[in-house]
Enzyme design. Structure first.
Site, PDB file in Angstrom:
ATOM      1  N   TYR A   1      -1.901  -0.729  10.508  1.00 51.50           N
ATOM      2  CA  TYR A   1      -1.966  -0.980   9.060  1.00 51.50           C
ATOM      3  C   TYR A   1      -0.729  -0.403   8.363  1.00 51.50           C
ATOM      4  O   TYR A   1      -0.078  -1.075   7.561  1.00 51.50           O
ATOM      5  CB  TYR A   1      -3.245  -0.360   8.495  1.00 51.50           C
ATOM      6  CG  TYR A   1      -3.434  -0.603   7.021  1.00 51.50           C
ATOM      7  CD1 TYR A   1      -3.944  -1.819   6.570  1.00 51.50           C
ATOM      8  CD2 TYR A   1      -3.098   0.358   6.077  1.00 51.50           C
ATOM      9  CE1 TYR A   1      -4.118  -2.058   5.211  1.00 51.50           C
ATOM     10  CE2 TYR A   1      -3.265   0.138   4.722  1.00 51.50           C
ATOM     11  CZ  TYR A   1      -3.779  -1.073   4.294  1.00 51.50           C
ATOM     12  OH  TYR A   1      -3.943  -1.314   2.948  1.00 51.50           O
TER      13      TYR A   1
ATOM     14  N   SER B   1       0.870  -1.189   0.000  1.00 49.66           N
ATOM     15  CA  SER B   1       0.000   0.000   0.000  1.00 49.66           C
ATOM     16  C   SER B   1       0.893   1.221   0.000  1.00 49.66           C
ATOM     17  O   SER B   1       2.026   1.172   0.479  1.00 49.66           O
ATOM     18  CB  SER B   1      -0.858   0.020   1.264  1.00 49.66           C
ATOM     19  OG  SER B   1      -1.552   1.246   1.371  1.00 49.66           O
TER      20      SER B   1
ATOM     21  N   LYS C   1       2.178  -2.575   6.337  1.00 50.80           N
ATOM     22  CA  LYS C   1       2.454  -2.462   4.904  1.00 50.80           C
ATOM     23  C   LYS C   1       3.909  -2.060   4.639  1.00 50.80           C
ATOM     24  O   LYS C   1       4.509  -2.486   3.641  1.00 50.80           O
ATOM     25  CB  LYS C   1       1.477  -1.476   4.259  1.00 50.80           C
ATOM     26  CG  LYS C   1       0.029  -1.992   4.260  1.00 50.80           C
ATOM     27  CD  LYS C   1      -0.108  -3.299   3.475  1.00 50.80           C
ATOM     28  CE  LYS C   1      -1.544  -3.769   3.379  1.00 50.80           C
ATOM     29  NZ  LYS C   1      -1.716  -4.983   2.586  1.00 50.80           N
TER      30      LYS C   1
HETATM   31  N1  NAD Z   1      -8.882  -0.801  -1.098  1.00 56.88           N
HETATM   32  C1  NAD Z   1      -7.868   0.050  -1.039  1.00 56.88           C
HETATM   33  O1  NAD Z   1      -8.045   1.262  -1.207  1.00 56.88           O
HETATM   34  C2  NAD Z   1      -6.484  -0.470  -0.788  1.00 56.88           C
HETATM   35  C3  NAD Z   1      -5.417   0.425  -0.905  1.00 56.88           C
HETATM   36  C4  NAD Z   1      -4.124  -0.046  -0.683  1.00 56.88           C
HETATM   37  C5  NAD Z   1      -3.903  -1.380  -0.378  1.00 56.88           C
HETATM   38  N2  NAD Z   1      -4.969  -2.220  -0.259  1.00 56.88           N
HETATM   39  C6  NAD Z   1      -4.679  -3.621   0.067  1.00 56.88           C
HETATM   40  O2  NAD Z   1      -5.201  -4.463  -0.946  1.00 56.88           O
HETATM   41  C7  NAD Z   1      -5.583  -5.707  -0.379  1.00 56.88           C
HETATM   42  C8  NAD Z   1      -7.031  -6.005  -0.740  1.00 56.88           C
HETATM   43  O3  NAD Z   1      -7.846  -4.961  -0.247  1.00 56.88           O
HETATM   44  P1  NAD Z   1      -9.392  -4.855  -0.626  1.00 56.88           P
HETATM   45  O4  NAD Z   1      -9.752  -3.416  -0.627  1.00 56.88           O
HETATM   46  O5  NAD Z   1      -9.664  -5.669  -1.804  1.00 56.88           O
HETATM   47  O6  NAD Z   1     -10.040  -5.505   0.695  1.00 56.88           O
HETATM   48  P2  NAD Z   1     -11.295  -6.467   0.831  1.00 56.88           P
HETATM   49  O7  NAD Z   1     -11.663  -6.447   2.261  1.00 56.88           O
HETATM   50  O8  NAD Z   1     -12.345  -6.144  -0.177  1.00 56.88           O
HETATM   51  O9  NAD Z   1     -10.690  -7.900   0.446  1.00 56.88           O
HETATM   52  C9  NAD Z   1      -9.805  -8.563   1.285  1.00 56.88           C
HETATM   53  C10 NAD Z   1     -10.078 -10.042   1.228  1.00 56.88           C
HETATM   54  O10 NAD Z   1      -9.160 -10.676   2.119  1.00 56.88           O
HETATM   55  C11 NAD Z   1      -9.871 -11.671   2.851  1.00 56.88           C
HETATM   56  N3  NAD Z   1      -9.211 -11.896   4.139  1.00 56.88           N
HETATM   57  C12 NAD Z   1      -9.144 -11.062   5.195  1.00 56.88           C
HETATM   58  N4  NAD Z   1      -8.499 -11.649   6.213  1.00 56.88           N
HETATM   59  C13 NAD Z   1      -8.136 -12.877   5.789  1.00 56.88           C
HETATM   60  C14 NAD Z   1      -7.436 -13.943   6.382  1.00 56.88           C
HETATM   61  N5  NAD Z   1      -6.998 -13.874   7.648  1.00 56.88           N
HETATM   62  N6  NAD Z   1      -7.205 -15.052   5.657  1.00 56.88           N
HETATM   63  C15 NAD Z   1      -7.667 -15.150   4.377  1.00 56.88           C
HETATM   64  N7  NAD Z   1      -8.354 -14.175   3.767  1.00 56.88           N
HETATM   65  C16 NAD Z   1      -8.575 -13.045   4.466  1.00 56.88           C
HETATM   66  C17 NAD Z   1     -11.273 -11.100   3.015  1.00 56.88           C
HETATM   67  O11 NAD Z   1     -12.217 -12.102   3.316  1.00 56.88           O
HETATM   68  C18 NAD Z   1     -11.496 -10.420   1.676  1.00 56.88           C
HETATM   69  O12 NAD Z   1     -12.104 -11.285   0.750  1.00 56.88           O
HETATM   70  C19 NAD Z   1      -5.355  -5.590   1.124  1.00 56.88           C
HETATM   71  O13 NAD Z   1      -4.112  -6.166   1.448  1.00 56.88           O
HETATM   72  C20 NAD Z   1      -5.318  -4.109   1.350  1.00 56.88           C
HETATM   73  O14 NAD Z   1      -4.581  -3.746   2.474  1.00 56.88           O
HETATM   74  C21 NAD Z   1      -6.249  -1.802  -0.462  1.00 56.88           C
END
Ligand code: NAD
Length: 294
Positions: A202, A187, A206
């Site tokens: 968080y 991130s 990251k």
């Molecule tokens: N959405 C954003 O703006 C953003 C920005 C930067 C980074 N990210 C990163 O991208 C990744 C995905 O984010 P997202 O927005 O799609 O989130 P999201 O919550 O939509 O998806 C995350 C998925 O991970 C699964 N998950 C959570 N804990 C788990 C565990 N212990 N074991 C197995 N699966 C697990 C959840 O069930 C979910 O399906 C994350 O690592 C997040 O930190 C997201």
């Protein structure tokens, strides 16, 4: 006393200019191949490859899983804790792209289960070539009030979980002896502190993910396992939209004036997963609409 600002004192060496003979020998060492058009796009294909995507039941993980399937994957394993969404994801991926898709319910913190599932994937789908670590969680808590178990949970899923999945997959890749590519979804929070929401665990997780990625890239280059990360900025997901008071502030702080579409990470994911990035390891690709340049 040594003058540390003086390059000569530090031992820098200006080589003598190459002789005409050196230049002729260097030119002769480059094979004389006829100039023909190259198909650079073909190197982005993933035909016959098998990918594992954690957190692939929804969100950015699903979007990247779809991107990989669209360029020829043979098989995809979706690892997630959410069964209904996971089963729906593999149905969509198989239906749209004809790829062999399997869902495995697993918590990425569970080392034994992760190792067992990686063995199952190798049996069910074939040798593992690509891993995308997208499973992740965040919570917004003031640092002085952060309960230690909540802080630990974020580190445990985002950092330790990514390591356990990667380690289990890498054991297979090393045994297979044909390399592989591992992509961590880090991130921009790994290099800047988001504002105004408090998210110390968080952000720390990251930053650690990025340095883990670099450490593994150095260790496993010998096995031809490449490790890289993608660092998204604010993405236009349902979860982010639900933060109605913050959404507009995030948009205003992003130079491109909007949040990113999840599909806008897919090209980088395909590139990192494929031969087109064969000389790239230990790199972090920031895709944030310019947020971190300010
Ligand atoms: N959405 C954003 O703006 C953003 C920005 C930067 C980074 N990210 C990163 O991208 C990744 C995905 O984010 P997202 O927005 O799609 O989130 P999201 O919550 O939509 O998806 C995350 C998925 O991970 C699964 N998950 C959570 N804990 C788990 C565990 N212990 N074991 C197995 N699966 C697990 C959840 O069930 C979910 O399906 C994350 O690592 C997040 O930190 C997201």
């Amino acid at each position: 006393m040594t003058d540390l600002n003086n390059n000569t004192a530090k031992g820098a060496v200006v080589p003598p200019p190459p002789s005409a003979a050196d230049i002729a020998a260097a030119n002769a060492s480059i094979p004389d191949v006829p100039f023909e058009p190259k198909n650079f796009l073909a190197k982005f294909r993933l035909d016959g490859k098998v990918a594992v995507v954690t957190g692939g039941a929804r969100g950015l993980g699903f979007s990247m899983a779809e991107g990989l399937c669209s360029v020829g994957l043979k098989g995809i394993a979706i690892l997630d804790v959410q069964t209904d969404l996971g089963l729906d994801a593999i149905k969509k991926l198989h239906g749209a792209y004809g790829v062999q898709a399997q869902f495995y319910k697993v918590d990425v913190r569970d080392e034994t289960a992760v190792n067992d599932i990686m063995d199952s994937i190798a049996r069910d789908l074939g040798a593992i070539d690509i891993v995308v670590n997208s499973a992740g969680v965040a919570d917004l808590v003031h640092a002085e009030e952060y309960p230690s178990e909540k802080f630990r949970r974020v580190i445990d899923i985002n950092l330790n979980g990514s390591f356990l999945v990667t380690q289990a997959a890498a054991k297979h890749m090393i045994a297979q002896g044909r390399g592989g590519t591992i992509i961590f979804i880090a991130s921009m929070s790994g290099s800047i502190v988001n504002w105004p929401q408090p998210q110390s665990a968080y952000n720390a997780s990251k930053a650690a993910v990025k340095h883990l990625m670099k450490s593994l890239a150095a260790e496993w280059a010998v096995h031809r396992i490449r490790c890289n990360s993608i660092s998204p900025g604010y993405m236009d997901t349902a979860l982010n939209r639900s933060y109605t008071t913050l959404f507009n502030e995030w948009k205003d702080r992003t130079p491109l004036g909007r949040l990113g579409d999840p599909d806008e990470l897919t090209g980088a994911c395909i590139w990192l997963a494929s031969e087109s990035s064969a000389f790239c390891t230990g790199s972090d690709i920031v895709i944030d609409g310019g947020y971190t340049v300010l």
